[in-house]
Structures are given as structure tokens and as C-alpha cells.
Design an enzyme around this catalytic site. Structure first.
Site, PDB file in Angstrom:
ATOM      1  N   ASP A  69       0.833  -1.205   0.000  1.00  0.00           N
ATOM      2  CA  ASP A  69       0.000   0.000   0.000  1.00  0.00           C
ATOM      3  C   ASP A  69       0.871   1.260   0.000  1.00  0.00           C
ATOM      4  O   ASP A  69       2.106   1.187   0.022  1.00  0.00           O
ATOM      5  CB  ASP A  69      -0.932  -0.056   1.227  1.00  0.00           C
ATOM      6  CG  ASP A  69      -2.311   0.523   0.947  1.00  0.00           C
ATOM      7  OD1 ASP A  69      -2.430   1.358   0.036  1.00  0.00           O
ATOM      8  OD2 ASP A  69      -3.258   0.144   1.666  1.00  0.00           O
ATOM      9  N   GLU A  78      -1.216   1.807  -5.133  1.00  0.00           N
ATOM     10  CA  GLU A  78      -0.820   3.213  -5.063  1.00  0.00           C
ATOM     11  C   GLU A  78      -1.966   4.123  -5.469  1.00  0.00           C
ATOM     12  O   GLU A  78      -1.816   5.347  -5.512  1.00  0.00           O
ATOM     13  CB  GLU A  78       0.448   3.373  -5.913  1.00  0.00           C
ATOM     14  CG  GLU A  78       1.144   4.688  -5.886  1.00  0.00           C
ATOM     15  CD  GLU A  78       0.615   5.642  -6.928  1.00  0.00           C
ATOM     16  OE1 GLU A  78       0.989   6.822  -6.869  1.00  0.00           O
ATOM     17  OE2 GLU A  78      -0.201   5.222  -7.804  1.00  0.00           O
ATOM     18  N   ASP A 107     -10.182   3.446  -3.428  1.00  0.00           N
ATOM     19  CA  ASP A 107     -10.882   2.217  -3.047  1.00  0.00           C
ATOM     20  C   ASP A 107     -12.297   2.130  -3.625  1.00  0.00           C
ATOM     21  O   ASP A 107     -13.036   3.113  -3.634  1.00  0.00           O
ATOM     22  CB  ASP A 107     -10.995   2.132  -1.511  1.00  0.00           C
ATOM     23  CG  ASP A 107      -9.639   1.937  -0.859  1.00  0.00           C
ATOM     24  OD1 ASP A 107      -8.623   1.953  -1.570  1.00  0.00           O
ATOM     25  OD2 ASP A 107      -9.622   1.773   0.379  1.00  0.00           O
TER      26      ASP A 107
HETATM   27  C1  GLA Z   1      -6.072   1.223   1.517  1.00  0.00           C
HETATM   28  C2  GLA Z   1      -6.191   0.243   0.366  1.00  0.00           C
HETATM   29  C3  GLA Z   1      -7.297  -0.755   0.657  1.00  0.00           C
HETATM   30  C4  GLA Z   1      -6.982  -1.501   1.956  1.00  0.00           C
HETATM   31  C5  GLA Z   1      -6.778  -0.501   3.088  1.00  0.00           C
HETATM   32  C6  GLA Z   1      -6.244  -1.184   4.334  1.00  0.00           C
HETATM   33  O1  GLA Z   1      -7.225   1.995   1.630  1.00  0.00           O
HETATM   34  O2  GLA Z   1      -6.435   0.926  -0.840  1.00  0.00           O
HETATM   35  O3  GLA Z   1      -7.447  -1.663  -0.411  1.00  0.00           O
HETATM   36  O4  GLA Z   1      -5.841  -2.291   1.768  1.00  0.00           O
HETATM   37  O5  GLA Z   1      -5.854   0.512   2.742  1.00  0.00           O
HETATM   38  O6  GLA Z   1      -6.030  -0.287   5.381  1.00  0.00           O
END
Ligand code: GLA
Length: 402
Positions: free
Chosen positions: A156, A189, A212
Site C-alpha cells: 500500500d 498506489e 478504493d
Molecule cells: C487502503 C487500500 C485498501 C486496503 C486498506 C487497508 O485503503 O487501498 O485496499 O488495503 O488501505 O487499510
């Protein structure tokens, strides 16, 4: 004379560099990974920080029992929150309450079922949930992951301050390779530094192209703090347009994990979500509770004809070839020369949608057989176009084979 020597040195240098690069490419332990988009399950979308050894093991059992393994799902990936701190030697420490037998035991169990094991970390000082990140510990962590039998690392991008994204991901790939174990590298990313432009070069096997996914049909909304954006499923799809040429065997655009079965969309909408992910040659990482799946969700996630589109060995990502308001046609070239096609209706009323051969790259006069991948039925031969009646928020998904 001076110039000749200079030229010779330059040529020798270039040759060395070239053979170095070729050697690096050929020797890399990770070179054969993810020839088709990775398939598996990940804990985040349903469980967030509520991960444990018991839950992960029972989910791995469910991958097998539900028929997901037979359908091609392979990776069982623990996302954020398995880690709590580092010990005096800097080694990453798993939560002793939630993972009482340690991470190797979890990996061994997953492997004993014929599945593969994934974990999550972060290129910055802390993960997105505030757990210890990988910054400065890349080689140490890679050795640890390899010792645990890790096959897949999602990395991440939280808490990275001034780090350079490309350099950071190149560094973790080098560390993983130095461990001697082939480990899929999932670059998370969020598309900020356009990872499709450099993800393949640094040995990333997939890279998130957006923020996300949220478990809803559509819309891109500002977060409460004003930052951008909470993406519904179609908002993610729209952000894939134009990225198709960057995907191919070993290196995929990642529109984020599946929400199929998590409750925020209708079964029809989940069917559209899954179909679009397949036409995008997206990684198919389920994110629902597989231990408790109703039949309709099971049938979506294990539709082998749709999965075959995603996993087609040519490795082409599909693209939107036609759009008129809420109606769209998406097409993906398959290895045998046929096309997978989606007629998508984003609107609130049923509508007829047509895929014209010319938009699929075929001459008008060609006769092609059409097969419906959700009805599992041959629909006959068509020339010039195929039209279908598409319900609201639904798709018709077919293959068109001249
Ligand atoms: C970010 C990522 C998610 C998940 C969360 C975990 O938001 O994009 O897919 O992995 O972190 O904290």
C-alpha cells in the site's frame, strides 16, 4: 583517437548495460508470475481489521468447499491489521492474540489445501490502518515473508510522505526477488502517480488504478474530509477507459477487489460488476464471506464462461467501444480471434443495445456465432450486429466468434 576510444567505451558500456538488463530479466525469480490476472480472496472489503487465524483458515476451507478453487481462485490474502509492531531486531510481529500460531502456520494451512498465501504491507512508515509499514525494512520483511511461505504481497501507499512511488516499488520488488521466492507484487498506489506507466518496468504484477471501491452501483462522492473520492463500481469502471494498452500477461491494471456478495448492490448489479471486471482482464479477488454465500452470489463468482474471458491467455484488456448516454458496449479480443462483448445498461429503464461488428473490429458482412455467457446458451449466427434487450443495471454478456 580520443573520440574513437570514447565511442568504443560507450559501446562497451551500452553492451554491458544491455546484457545486464537481459540477465536481470531472465534470472528474476518472479518472471513467470501472474501470466493471467490473479484470482483469489482478500479480507479487507468484508472484514477490514477484523482478521484472525481462525477466520482466514475457515475462509480457505470455504474457497475449496464452495467450488471457488475449482473455478480458478487461488490466493488467500490477509489485508491490513495482521501486524502489531516490530521486535527488538526490527522483525515484523503478527498480532499474537489473533494469530496465536504465527503467520507460517497460516501459510502452511493454506498451502495444505493447494492454495496460495498473501499478506499486506505498506511502502511508508505505517499502513493505512496505522500498523507498522515496510519503509526501511524491505529486505528484512521480504526474507520473513519468504520464510512464512508468502506467495503474494499487496503493498500500500499510506504514510509515504516524500517517497518516490516508482523507486519505492522497484525497491520492494528487488527485496522480494532477493529472498529467492517468487512473490506476486500487487502495487496499491491508487493511481496517483500513474503506475500503469511504470508498474511493469519495476516488476509489479498488478497495480491499482483508482482509490478504493465502495460497495455501491455508481457515483463518485467526496469523502467527509473533502478529499476525493468514494468510488461506486461504475465510477471505477469509467476510470479504466484509456488504460487498456498497459495491461498484459504478468502486469495488469487493477480496478480494485470485488464487492460481489457484500450486500450493497443487487444481484443484477453484482453480475454486471463481475462481467465488467472480466472484460477488463482485472484481477478477480473476491471480498465477501465465502462461508455464507447465497446461491446467486456463488453462481456469479464461479461462472466459468465469464472467468474464461478474464483469464484468456492472450491477456488483452477489453475496452469501451461504444457509448450513448447510459448504454455502452465493451469488447475484449480473445486468443482465438473471437470477442467477448458486454451490452451494459446503466440506466433505470430496460433498453435495447447493439454491438456493431465494425465496433468489434469485424467487417459488416462476416457471419459470427454468438453465445450468451450467463444463460450458457448458443444464440445462433448473426451478421453486422448483435442486439439484446438489457434490463436496468444489467448486462448481456456474449462471445462473438466469426
Ligand atoms: C487502503 C487500500 C485498501 C486496503 C486498506 C487497508 O485503503 O487501498 O485496499 O488495503 O488501505 O487499510
Amino acid at each position: 583517437m580520443k573520440t574513437t576510444t570514447h565511442v568504443l567505451i560507450t559501446i562497451a558500456g551500452a553492451l554491458l548495460l544491455f546484457t545486464g538488463l537481459v540477465a536481470q530479466e531472465n534470472n528474476s525469480v518472479s518472471k513467470d508470475l501472474a501470466r493471467t490476472p490473479p484470482m483469489g480472496w482478500n479480507s479487507w472489503n468484508k472484514f477490514a481489521c477484523n482478521v484472525s487465524e481462525d477466520m482466514i483458515k475457515s475462509m480457505a476451507d470455504a474457497v475449496v468447499k464452495s467450488g471457488m478453487k475449482d473455478a480458478g481462485y487461488q490466493y488467500v490474502n490477509i489485508d491490513d491489521c495482521w501486524q502489531v509492531n516490530r521486535d527488538a531486531n526490527g522483525n515484523i510481529v503478527a498480532d499474537p492474540q489473533r494469530f496465536p500460531h504465527g503467520m507460517k502456520a497460516v501459510g502452511d494451512y493454506i498451502h495444505s489445501l493447494g492454495l496460495k498465501f498473501g499478506v499486506y504491507s505498506d511502502a511508508g512508515s505505517k499502513t493505512c490502518a496505522g500498523r507498522p509499514g515496510g519503509l526501511g525494512h524491505e529486505y528484512q520483511d521480504a526474507i520473513q515473508y519468504a520464510a512464512w511461505g508468502v506467495d503474494y504481497l499487496k503493498y500500500d501507499w499510506c504514510n509515504t510522505t516524500t517517497e518516490d512511488a516508482k523507486a519505492s516499488y522497484a525497491n520492494i520488488r528487488a527485496a522480494l526477488d532477493a529472498s529467492g521466492r517468487p512473490i506476486v507484487l500487487s502495487i496499491c498506489e491508487w493511481g496517483t502517480a500513474k503506475p500503469w506507466l511504470w508498474g511493469k518496468e519495476v516488476g509489479g504484477n498488478l497495480w491499482r488504478t483508482t482509490g478504493d471501491i465502495q460497495d455501491r452501483w455508481a457515483g463518485s462522492l467526496k469523502w467527509p474530509d473533502g478529499s476525493c473520492c468514494s468510488n461506486g463500481m461504475l465510477a471505477i469502471v469509467d476510470q479504466q477507459v484509456g488504460l487498456q494498452s498497459y495491461a498484459g500477461p504478468g502486469h495488469w491494471n487493477d480496478p480494485d477487489m470485488l464487492e460481489v456478495g457484500n450486500g450493497g448492490m443487487t444481484d443484477t448489479e453484482y453480475r454486471s460488476h463481475f462481467s465488467l471486471w472480466a472484460i477488463l482482464a482485472a484481477p478477480l479477488i473476491a471480498g465477501n464471506d465465502l462461508r455464507d454465500m447465497k446461491q446467486a452470489i456463488h453462481d456469479i463468482l464461479t461462472n466459468k464462461e465469464v472467468i474464461a474471458v478474464d483469464q484468456d491467455p492472450l491477456g488483452r484488456e477489453g475496452e469501451r467501444v461504444w457509448k450513448n448516454g447510459d448504454l455502452e458496449v465493451w469488447a475484449k479480443q480473445l486468443k482465438d480471434g473471437s470477442r467477448a462483448v458486454i451490452l451494459l445498461n446503466r440506466g433505470s429503464a430496460a433498453a435495447e443495445v447493439s454491438a456493431n461488428w465494425e465496433d468489434l473490429g469485424y467487417p459488416n458482412g462476416v457471419s459470427a456465432s454468438v453465445r450468451d455467457l450467463w444463460l450458457h446458451r448458443d444464440l445462433g449466427n448473426f451478421t453486422a450486429k448483435f442486439s439484446g434487450q438489457v434490463a436496468s443495471h444489467d448486462v448481456v454478456m456474449v462471445t462473438v466468434k466469426p
